[in-house]
Design a protein around this motif. Structure first.
Motif, PDB file in Angstrom:
ATOM      1  N   GLY A  42     -13.968  -1.577 -13.083  1.00  0.00           N
ATOM      2  CA  GLY A  42     -12.865  -1.129 -12.232  1.00  0.00           C
ATOM      3  C   GLY A  42     -12.052   0.013 -12.797  1.00  0.00           C
ATOM      4  N   VAL A  43     -12.684   0.982 -13.425  1.00  0.00           N
ATOM      5  CA  VAL A  43     -11.896   2.036 -14.061  1.00  0.00           C
ATOM      6  C   VAL A  43     -11.752   3.309 -13.232  1.00  0.00           C
ATOM      7  CG1 VAL A  43     -12.279   1.237 -16.417  1.00  0.00           C
ATOM      8  CG2 VAL A  43     -13.859   2.904 -15.413  1.00  0.00           C
ATOM      9  N   CYS A  44     -12.746   3.619 -12.388  1.00  0.00           N
ATOM     10  CA  CYS A  44     -12.643   4.922 -11.722  1.00  0.00           C
ATOM     11  C   CYS A  44     -11.635   4.884 -10.584  1.00  0.00           C
ATOM     12  CB  CYS A  44     -14.007   5.390 -11.232  1.00  0.00           C
ATOM     13  SG  CYS A  44     -14.557   4.595  -9.718  1.00  0.00           S
ATOM     14  N   ARG A  45     -11.424   3.728 -10.021  1.00  0.00           N
ATOM     15  CA  ARG A  45     -10.435   3.478  -8.968  1.00  0.00           C
ATOM     16  C   ARG A  45     -10.830   4.096  -7.633  1.00  0.00           C
ATOM     17  NH1 ARG A  45      -8.462  -0.612 -11.323  1.00  0.00           N
ATOM     18  NH2 ARG A  45      -6.557  -0.629 -10.098  1.00  0.00           N
ATOM     19  N   MET A  46     -12.093   4.479  -7.487  1.00  0.00           N
ATOM     20  CA  MET A  46     -12.523   5.088  -6.229  1.00  0.00           C
ATOM     21  C   MET A  46     -12.626   4.037  -5.138  1.00  0.00           C
ATOM     22  SD  MET A  46     -13.241   8.027  -5.047  1.00  0.00           S
ATOM     23  CE  MET A  46     -13.698   8.481  -3.385  1.00  0.00           C
ATOM     24  N   CYS A  47     -12.848   2.802  -5.522  1.00  0.00           N
ATOM     25  CA  CYS A  47     -13.155   1.766  -4.530  1.00  0.00           C
ATOM     26  C   CYS A  47     -11.919   1.006  -4.070  1.00  0.00           C
ATOM     27  CB  CYS A  47     -14.161   0.789  -5.120  1.00  0.00           C
ATOM     28  SG  CYS A  47     -13.461  -0.156  -6.474  1.00  0.00           S
ATOM     29  N   PRO A  51      -9.229  -2.840  -6.581  1.00  0.00           N
ATOM     30  CA  PRO A  51     -10.586  -2.306  -6.702  1.00  0.00           C
ATOM     31  C   PRO A  51     -11.628  -3.294  -6.151  1.00  0.00           C
ATOM     32  CG  PRO A  51      -9.809  -3.067  -8.836  1.00  0.00           C
ATOM     33  CD  PRO A  51      -8.665  -3.255  -7.880  1.00  0.00           C
ATOM     34  N   ARG A  55     -17.502   4.624  -4.546  1.00  0.00           N
ATOM     35  CA  ARG A  55     -17.453   4.075  -5.914  1.00  0.00           C
ATOM     36  C   ARG A  55     -18.030   5.086  -6.889  1.00  0.00           C
ATOM     37  NH1 ARG A  55     -21.979  -0.069  -3.999  1.00  0.00           N
ATOM     38  NH2 ARG A  55     -20.690   0.132  -2.174  1.00  0.00           N
ATOM     39  N   PHE A  56     -17.692   4.950  -8.132  1.00  0.00           N
ATOM     40  CA  PHE A  56     -18.363   5.711  -9.190  1.00  0.00           C
ATOM     41  C   PHE A  56     -18.734   4.831 -10.375  1.00  0.00           C
ATOM     42  CE2 PHE A  56     -16.255   9.249  -7.008  1.00  0.00           C
ATOM     43  CZ  PHE A  56     -17.357  10.052  -6.805  1.00  0.00           C
ATOM     44  N   CYS A  57     -17.766   4.102 -10.890  1.00  0.00           N
ATOM     45  CA  CYS A  57     -18.062   3.388 -12.132  1.00  0.00           C
ATOM     46  C   CYS A  57     -18.886   2.138 -11.887  1.00  0.00           C
ATOM     47  CB  CYS A  57     -16.776   3.032 -12.884  1.00  0.00           C
ATOM     48  SG  CYS A  57     -15.697   1.857 -12.038  1.00  0.00           S
ATOM     49  N   TYR A  58     -18.784   1.571 -10.710  1.00  0.00           N
ATOM     50  CA  TYR A  58     -19.490   0.322 -10.437  1.00  0.00           C
ATOM     51  C   TYR A  58     -21.003   0.536 -10.454  1.00  0.00           C
ATOM     52  CZ  TYR A  58     -21.402  -3.627  -7.985  1.00  0.00           C
ATOM     53  OH  TYR A  58     -22.169  -4.710  -7.660  1.00  0.00           O
ATOM     54  N   CYS A  82     -14.697  -3.271  -6.405  1.00  0.00           N
ATOM     55  CA  CYS A  82     -15.826  -3.536  -7.290  1.00  0.00           C
ATOM     56  C   CYS A  82     -15.513  -4.639  -8.270  1.00  0.00           C
ATOM     57  CB  CYS A  82     -16.212  -2.286  -8.065  1.00  0.00           C
ATOM     58  SG  CYS A  82     -15.034  -1.858  -9.365  1.00  0.00           S
TER      59      CYS A  82
HETATM   60  S1  FES Z   1     -16.206   1.585  -8.459  1.00  0.00           S
HETATM   61 FE1  FES Z   1     -14.927   2.376 -10.067  1.00  0.00          FE
HETATM   62  S2  FES Z   1     -13.144   1.149  -9.867  1.00  0.00           S
HETATM   63 FE2  FES Z   1     -14.506   0.230  -8.462  1.00  0.00          FE
END
Ligand code: FES
Ligand SMILES: Cc1cc2nc3c(=O)[nH]c(=O)nc-3n(C[C@H](O)[C@H](O)[C@H](O)COP(=O)(O)O)c2cc1C
Ligand code: SF4
Lengths: 214, 862, 434
Positions: B50-55, B69, B39-42, B71
């Motif tokens: 839910g913007v970075c889309r890493m999760c 996502p 994750r990054f944005c969470y 998160c």
């Molecule tokens: S942690 Fe960034 S979209 Fe879920």
């Protein structure tokens, strides 16, 4: 002390009053600020922040999302030439290049005399008259280098002053009239309508049931 | 807090079935079960976006498995999740590759290098080879977006944690995204720098090196750092912190997520005033608060002269003996001590010497017996209360992180706030009811709130009062946050108001908003007249409070006074009285820092301060937590406990409290007050004395949520992870002595308002001229100029505009000061900050009319 | 041959010069439908729309009647009309707001009555300065006429309509982004769920969002009945629809055609419509529904203009814009320009779209202008796959909104249909057409 002229300030307050929440008036207010200053000055931004209950950073950040808002001063005429796919196929890029040489400024820049700022735009939704050109967001419907140059001299001579007003797109027609009904009256009206509808639905259901029983 | 026993949905993650509560976020449920989704944005303390889309993970749905996502997705019964499929891996690798596309490869010179979640993720998952051959996005390298924070836009991954913190948590969108698409950037307004007092939090939660803090930049590399977990004692909220040092030099303080207290947040004063602790040890300027006192000193021929501890203690003992009896001895201060230190001093001064003249407050607080008698609310109680009444100064300025906790409750949970105040506050815009009171009216409005008729002439209307009364009901579910909003208003007016509400709303609970760091602990240790250690109370006793002590010092009755930390001159509002008192009496100053009081000191005993000492402190809600030393004190400074114990020996009595551990043990044995050993062994979030505490599971600390903490080596006090059980403190032997019925506060008559004068509100500001600020140049630059603020209409008739100089006619002197206008200031009042200076002179003393319970000022054109 | 005998539903005043004035509108049957609607029960009005099976004209093609009724469990608070029209080569709403603003306003009032909302907003693309003026004037006229405001035409129904100007951001056509803009914020699309603004829309309250053309159909439907509308077209695609034809045709423009009864060949080549390509040119490819849609080639020319008919062939009718490319045009250049559009218009909040669009655009730029490498072609497809996993249609997505998976459409189409052209660009070190 208002930075807005009295008429603009009044218009701004009317706009804020149109919306259920003051922040909703953000975009129209920014158009108005641009109408007055030609671009979004720090003072204009501060006034919009106050009118919308936000911060200057927030207003600036919001404005910068939208292509029509200028955070730096621009020329008296912002000339936008579309090069998106329909215009591309019709020579939009070539027209843009031509515009750059006619106006004497690069794309994104302002001419030395401060008269023109040239922009490459995305589709302006006038593709049957491609390549499409707007000046201060008014369609000028000029598609060839020759008509473009003619239009530029018309602008310079002030012959298009009526068709191409200054920056800002809201100023020419003002809202008149309005709801002028109290929220309570509306609530009562809605409640009445809803009750009537429920009664109708119940009656219909009862009728259907009676039908079935037969 | 998640109550793990109340589960009622079952989901499947990678074939394992998991229990969860409906509405919980998938990312958290999975994490609890040991499946860590990148994750990054969470961030666990902010709304998911839910913007970075890493999760992204695969979730079965009506149209087959789709990427969702984790998160943002709330679990629902029967949800089937796959976190490790090829499709998931490709999506996550793709996102990482996209994030790195425009990210500069400057890790070796980046402040975040070594503790960077992006770097860690790249090492763990990245392919090691870039397919991006295009030119990277370019921005001007770091720009200062405020006095304390720098922004490197090239490193930003647009996770929006910082902008969300600013708008969602702090409620002031001073930074916001600007631009669109891949040109998006975090930006302040050119007309308003990022000067939030919470700015450091954005640096802490930035998952890359985009935001850096000026005070920390380039000062250390993470692998050189060591840390301990401790409690910040800059104010009484008691935020948990990780204190980091490189060798014996403090480098950084980071917020640790304490569930009941700070949720990981800190204010910039607590975070960035480390310089004052390391202090200037070489300076000889003992009158400057920036100077660290490193050696004992004794006044010899008019000069404070360094001496050995033996000589200094001998001289101090001599001055105590020379006073000629317990009643001629007293002590002022103590709120900066640890509990153990306060206990040792109390045992010495009251126990051994027999003096009742103890007062941890500087006359700007509240009645100690009243405080100890109130039914207490915790911070959580206040944050969850459906109705909160505040009658306190601006909490953002006084107790910043308490402000954040309460702000969340009003802004996001729409709890009802009733604000009873004489001056604008940062919570005002969220208040459901504002009861505007002029200085002096607090008490009558309090009486009206519990049934008395509303007297004529106040600013509160009957309808406003009725609305507030209706919201307060009988006090059930009500938390009253009470403090001292105005140092120019007689304390008894506020005491009276609080006592009135406590009696009239018997079911309401109180959160006492006193600001000084360990004031609650010092009172719990008995450092006030009639109090006893262990939150005890002796109705039969009597003693002098600070004001009475100053009067007695000035008239020669109290001949020797111990000043326990803190500067009397800097803190007491009646500076003239304080100066007379300190001149007349013998003064033994126990302090870590220089200050104006030392001009009067006969003996100076150097003490260790925050981040140098072991022990416990008690925050404003009564929660006891452990503090830990990260560096050793400079020179020959000693811990508070040792100074008290050694001085007692010198005086002729063995307290049996030679070390912090011993003091803690005796404290617990004799009073049942939570002791250090318990906290060190078990209780991470502290123990609230006198209240029920349920077991609390501690989150494993997500390195992504708190970068910089997990990556640093922890020494000393235990590792800050794992599950711990808190004590049920009600089973302890804490003696809750007083009840509200014991408190007798006589009403005070307030003179009628003078139509030509303005009533003064002396309000606390976070950025003041205290020790922490003066010793920290980076932050000191943010102390605003002292100004008077009035309602614009109150300035109109002078023909002056905001920003002009105005002449003030006060009881004692006339002076000139800049005046600002603010429509939210009440008409007929003016607001000035407590404790800041004009041209180096503390004007506060000359402003206040000490002969009256309220102060009226007249403004004139200069 | 094109089938041109269907009635003109939304462009009936096409040949009238002052079609935008109140007088002309009244003379040509204006506000009759509204008066009639007000005599009906609101749910009966909605039922007509349901019967008409009117598919949304904004791009997604969701049936308006269902959108309205689906949400009937909780009362709708706001009606928002989407007039942001920014999908490249789409210019039919532009036509409607400038040429027939009263028809739009009347449609909105009818919809508001059916939904029983008292506050509606018309969100108009900011660049439509003239459209903004005309719609505002139409609203002013409607207030004066009593067709709008309190107790409309003496009924027990009141409504206020506010025109809200956009300010230049394609993404604000996406309905949740539009709502953010209407709330005065940056136009970041909202993350789903909730999937429909109808559940949480403007200010978190239930909101219906419909396109300008969707609204403009309502007066006719009320006047003529839903069944008459449904009798036109075929299958799910009923009624007529405005198609915006652009690109390499002789006669680009907006044409109202009966759905399904006409094909792409008809609209492109019929002399009364597109008029065919320039002399000597042949058709290379066309985009059937806005630049978000996968491309078609000459083989698909006979596909009927119907939502499901186009969908079955792996593309969409989308916003109703058709872009024609002849054999002289460079598909690599067109693709590059489309990716440049998406890169400029990505809102920037989610990673794959923000970074992916820029990266893809830069690769496309190199291919077109020199510096392209053969391995770029696979890289392009892999990057596209990272935005729209599987590159299937309808697309999957790693992004928040569907702008993301629109980026790969043109790249994937062009690469699959004209890989040789790409290779030629690599070998030539730039565009061989230049
Ligand atoms: S942690 Fe960034 S979209 Fe879920
Ligand atoms: C990127 C994007 C852009 C869109 N632009 C528009 C637009 O300009 N106008 C429009 O009506 N709908 C647009 N839409 C579709 C809207 O989200 C929405 O589906 C539509 O307005 C609903 O109205 P309808 O049901 O009447 O078609 C867009 C969607 C996306 C994802
Ligand atoms: S897909 Fe693109 S436009 Fe849509 S939310 Fe993500 S970044 Fe914004």
């Amino acid at each position: 002390m208002s930075h807005f002229r009295a008429d603009i300030r009044q218009r701004a307050e009317e706009l804020v009053a149109l919306y259920p929440r003051q922040r909703s008036a953000m975009l129209p207010l920014l158009h108005l600020a641009q109408e007055q200053d030609g671009y979004l000055s720090d003072e204009g931004i501060a006034e919009v922040a106050a009118l919308t209950g936000t911060t200057p950073a927030d207003v600036r950040g919001t404005a910068s999302f939208y292509d029509m808002f200028h955070l730096e001063p621009v020329g008296r005429y912002v000339v936008g030439v579309c090069t998106n796919v329909a215009c591309l196929l019709a020579g939009g890029e070539e027209l843009l290049e031509h515009a750059s040489s006619t106006l004497g400024c690069a794309v994104g820049a302002t001419s030395d005399d401060g008269l023109f700022t040239l922009e490459e735009t995305e589709c302006l939704a006038d593709c049957n008259l491609a390549p499409c050109v707007q000046v201060n967001h008014r369609y000028v419907r000029t598609t060839t280098p020759a008509t473009f140059d003619a239009m530029v001299s018309d602008l310079r001579e002030g012959r298009l002053d009526h068709d191409v007003p200054r920056h800002g797109t809201l100023i020419r027609v003002k809202r008149q009239g309005g709801l002028r009904v109290s929220k309570d009256d509306i609530a009562a009206e809605r409640a009445e309508a809803l009750a009537a509808r429920t009664a109708r639905a119940e009656a219909a259901a009862a009728a259907a049931a009676a039908q079935e029983n037969k | 807090m998640t109550d793990v026993t109340r589960t009622n949905v079952t989901i499947t993650v990678d074939g394992h079935s998991l229990e969860a509560q409906p509405g919980e976020l998938l990312i958290e449920v999975a994490e609890r079960a040991g499946s860590y989704i990148p994750r990054f944005c969470y961030h666990p303390r902010m709304e998911p976006v839910g913007v970075c889309r890493m999760c992204l993970v695969e979730v079965d749905g009506p149209r087959g498995a789709t990427l969702q996502p984790a998160c943002y997705l709330k679990v629902t019964d029967g949800m089937n999740v796959t976190t490790g499929s090829d499709k998931v891996k490709k999506a996550q690798d793709g996102v990482l590759e996209f994030l790195l596309a425009n990210h500069p490869l400057d890790c070796p010179v980046c402040d975040k290098g070594g503790e960077c979640p992006l770097q860690d993720q790249t090492l763990a998952h990245g392919s090691g080879e870039t397919r991006f051959v295009e030119e990277k996005r370019h921005f001007v390298k770091p720009i200062a977006i405020g006095e304390l924070v720098l922004l490197d836009r090239e490193r930003c991954i647009q996770c929006s944690r910082c902008t969300r913190f600013a708008s969602e948590v702090a409620g002031e969108a001073q930074i916001a995204f600007a631009g669109r698409g891949d040109l998006i950037e975090v930006a302040p307004s050119p007309t308003q720098p990022f000067d939030s007092i919470f700015s450091g939090n954005t640096v802490q939660i930035c998952p890359v090196g985009a935001l850096t803090a000026k005070p920390y930049r380039f000062s250390a590399r993470p692998w050189d750092l060591e840390q301990v977990e401790s409690t910040c004692t800059t104010c009484a909220v008691g935020c948990r912190v990780a204190v980091q040092s490189s060798g014996n030099r403090l480098t950084r303080v980071l917020g640790v997520d304490s569930e009941p207290v700070n949720h990981g947040w800190l204010c910039d004063k607590g975070r960035f005033t480390l310089d004052s602790i390391d202090g200037d040890c070489d300076s000889r300027d003992v009158l400057s608060a920036a100077t660290r006192i490193t050696e004992p000193m004794v006044r010899i021929e008019g000069e404070l002269t360094p001496v050995s501890w033996g000589v200094a203690l001998g001289e101090a003992a001599r001055l105590l003996h020379e006073a000629g009896g317990a009643d001629a001895i007293g002590a002022i201060g103590g709120a900066s001590l640890t509990n153990e230190g306060a206990f040792a001093w109390e045992r010495f001064l009251r126990g051994a010497i027999g003096s009742e003249n103890l007062d941890a407050q500087f006359g700007d607080g509240l009645d100690p017996v009243l405080l100890q008698s109130l039914p207490l609310a915790s911070i959580d109680d206040a944050a969850n209360a459906p109705v909160v009444l505040t009658m306190t100064g601006d909490l953002r300025e006084e107790l910043p992180v308490l402000f954040l906790r309460l702000r969340e409750s009003f802004a996001h949970h729409h709890h009802t706030l009733i604000e009873l105040a004489s001056a604008p506050s940062a919570l005002r815009s969220l208040a459901s009811h504002v009861l505007a009171v002029r200085p002096g009216e607090t008490s009558v409005i309090a009486q009206a709130l519990v049934g008395a008729t509303l007297p004529v002439g106040t600013l509160v209307s009957e309808s406003e009062l009725d609305a507030a009364r209706a919201a307060l009901g009988d006090g059930s579910g009500v938390v009253i946050v009470a403090g001292r909003a105005n140092a120019a208003e007689d304390q008894r007016l506020v005491d009276h108001a609080i006592a009135t509400l406590a009696r009239g709303l018997p079911r309401a609970k109180f959160l006492v908003a006193l600001r000084r760091s360990n004031v609650r602990g010092a009172l719990d240790m008995g450092l006030a007249p009639r109090l006893r250690p262990g939150r005890g109370f002796d109705a039969a006793s009597a003693g002098r409070d600070t004001h009475a002590q100053l009067v007695a010092m000035a008239d020669g009755t109290q001949r020797t006074t111990v000043v326990l930390g803190g500067c009397v001159i800097g803190n007491v509002v009646d500076v003239a009285l304080a100066a007379r008192a300190l001149t007349a009496a013998n003064v033994i100053a126990v302090t870590g820092h220089g200050g104006a009081t030392l001009a009067f000191a006969d003996v100076v005993l150097p003490a260790s301060v925050q981040h140098e000492r072991t022990g416990t402190v008690t925050n404003l809600e009564g929660r006891v937590t452990a503090v830990a030393p990260k560096i050793s004190a400079p020179g020959s400074a000693w811990p508070d406990v040792a100074i008290a114990a050694e001085l007692a020996l010198e005086w002729g009595e063995d307290l049996g409290l030679g070390s912090v551990e011993l003091a803690a043990q005796v404290l617990e044995e004799t009073t049942g007050y939570a002791a250090l050993s318990v906290l060190q062994d078990q209780a991470y979030d502290g123990v609230v004395m006198g209240m029920n505490v349920t077991p609390v599971a501690r989150h494993a600390m997500d390195p992504m949520a708190f970068p910089g903490i997990r990556s640093t080596k922890t020494v000393g006090l235990g590792d800050s992870t794992g599950t711990t059980t808190l004590l049920d403190a009600t089973s302890g032997a804490v003696t809750l002595g007083a009840t509200v019925a014991d408190v007798v506060i006589a009403p005070v008559d307030v003179p009628l308002a003078d139509a030509y004068a303005l009533r003064l509100v002396l309000a606390r500001r976070l950025y003041d001229r205290g020790i922490a600020m003066q010793g920290s140049p980076d932050v000191a630059a943010l102390v605003p100029e002292t100004t008077l603020t009035v309602h614009p209409r109150d300035l109109d008739h002078l023909g002056l505009a905001s920003g002009a100089k105005v002449k003030v006619r006060a009881a004692a002197t006339d002076f000139e000061i800049s005046v600002l206008t603010d429509e939210t200031v009440l008409r007929g009042t003016c607001v000035a900050p407590l404790g800041t200076l004009v041209d180096g002179v503390n004007l506060v003393a000359s402003m206040v009319d000490f002969s009256s319970p309220v102060t009226q000022l007249r403004l004139e054109t200069p | 041959m094109a089938s041109l005998d269907a009635p003109r539903i939304v462009s009936s005043r096409r040949d009238v010069a002052d079609s935008f004035t109140l007088n002309r509108y009244l003379e040509t049957g204006g506000y009759v439908a509204l008066r009639r609607a007000l005599t009906m029960f609101p749910e009966a009005v909605a039922a007509e729309v349901d019967k008409a099976s009117l598919l949304g004209r904004g791009g997604a093609g969701f049936p308006a009647g269902r959108k309205w009724s689906m949400l009937r469990r909780s009362p709708i608070s706001y009606l928002v009309v989407n007039g942001d029209e920014s999908e490249p080569a789409t210019f039919k709403d532009h036509y409607l707001v400038e040429r027939d603003p009263h028809q739009l306003v009347e449609g909105v009032i009818i919809a508001a009555y059916a939904l029983q909302v008292t506050q509606a907003f018309i969100f108009l693309r900011g660049e439509f300065a003239l459209g903004l003026e005309r719609v505002q004037q139409a609203l002013n006229d409607a207030y004066a006429l009593g067709a709008l405001g309190s107790k409309i035409f003496g009924s027990n129904f009141s409504l206020d309509i506010v025109v809200h100007p956009g300010a230049g951001a394609y993404i604000c056509g996406e309905e949740t982004s539009l709502l953010e803009a209407l709330e005065g914020k940056r136009g970041f699309p909202r993350i789903k769920p909730p999937f429909f603004p109808a559940v949480t829309g403007l200010y978190g309250e239930p909101t219906v969002v419909n396109n300008v053309e969707t609204m403009s159909n309502l007066p006719w439907i009320i006047n003529n009945g839903g069944e008459a509308f449904a009798a036109l077209g075929a299958g799910r695609s009923t009624g007529t629809r405005l198609f915006a034809l652009a690109g390499d045709v002789k006669n680009p423009g907006v044409f109202e055609l009966e759905m399904v009864k006409n094909s792409f060949r008809d609209i492109i080549f019929d002399p009364a419509l597109g008029g065919g390509l320039a002399e000597g040119r042949t058709l290379k490819a066309f985009i059937p529904g806005g630049v978000s849609a996968p491309w078609f080639g000459p083989d698909q020319l006979d596909t009927p203009l119907g939502q499901d008919e186009v969908g079955a062939l792996g593309s969409m009718l989308g916003s109703g814009s058709i872009v024609v490319m002849d054999d002289a045009s460079c598909v690599v250049r067109a693709t590059w320009r489309i990716t440049k559009f998406f890169s400029r218009e990505s809102c920037g909040q989610c990673t794959p779209c923000r970074e992916g669009s820029g990266w893809i655009e830069r690769i496309m730029y190199r291919l077109e202008h020199g510096g392209g490498r053969l391995e770029d072609l696979d890289l392009l497809l892999d990057l596209c796959d990272n935005i729209a996993p599987g590159l299937s249609w309808p697309p999957q997505q790693t992004t928040i909104c569907v702008l993301g998976p629109s980026i790969p459409s043109s790249v994937h189409s062009a690469l699959s249909m004209f890989r040789d052209d790409f290779v030629a660009h690599v070998n030539h070190g730039g565009c061989p057409h230049d």
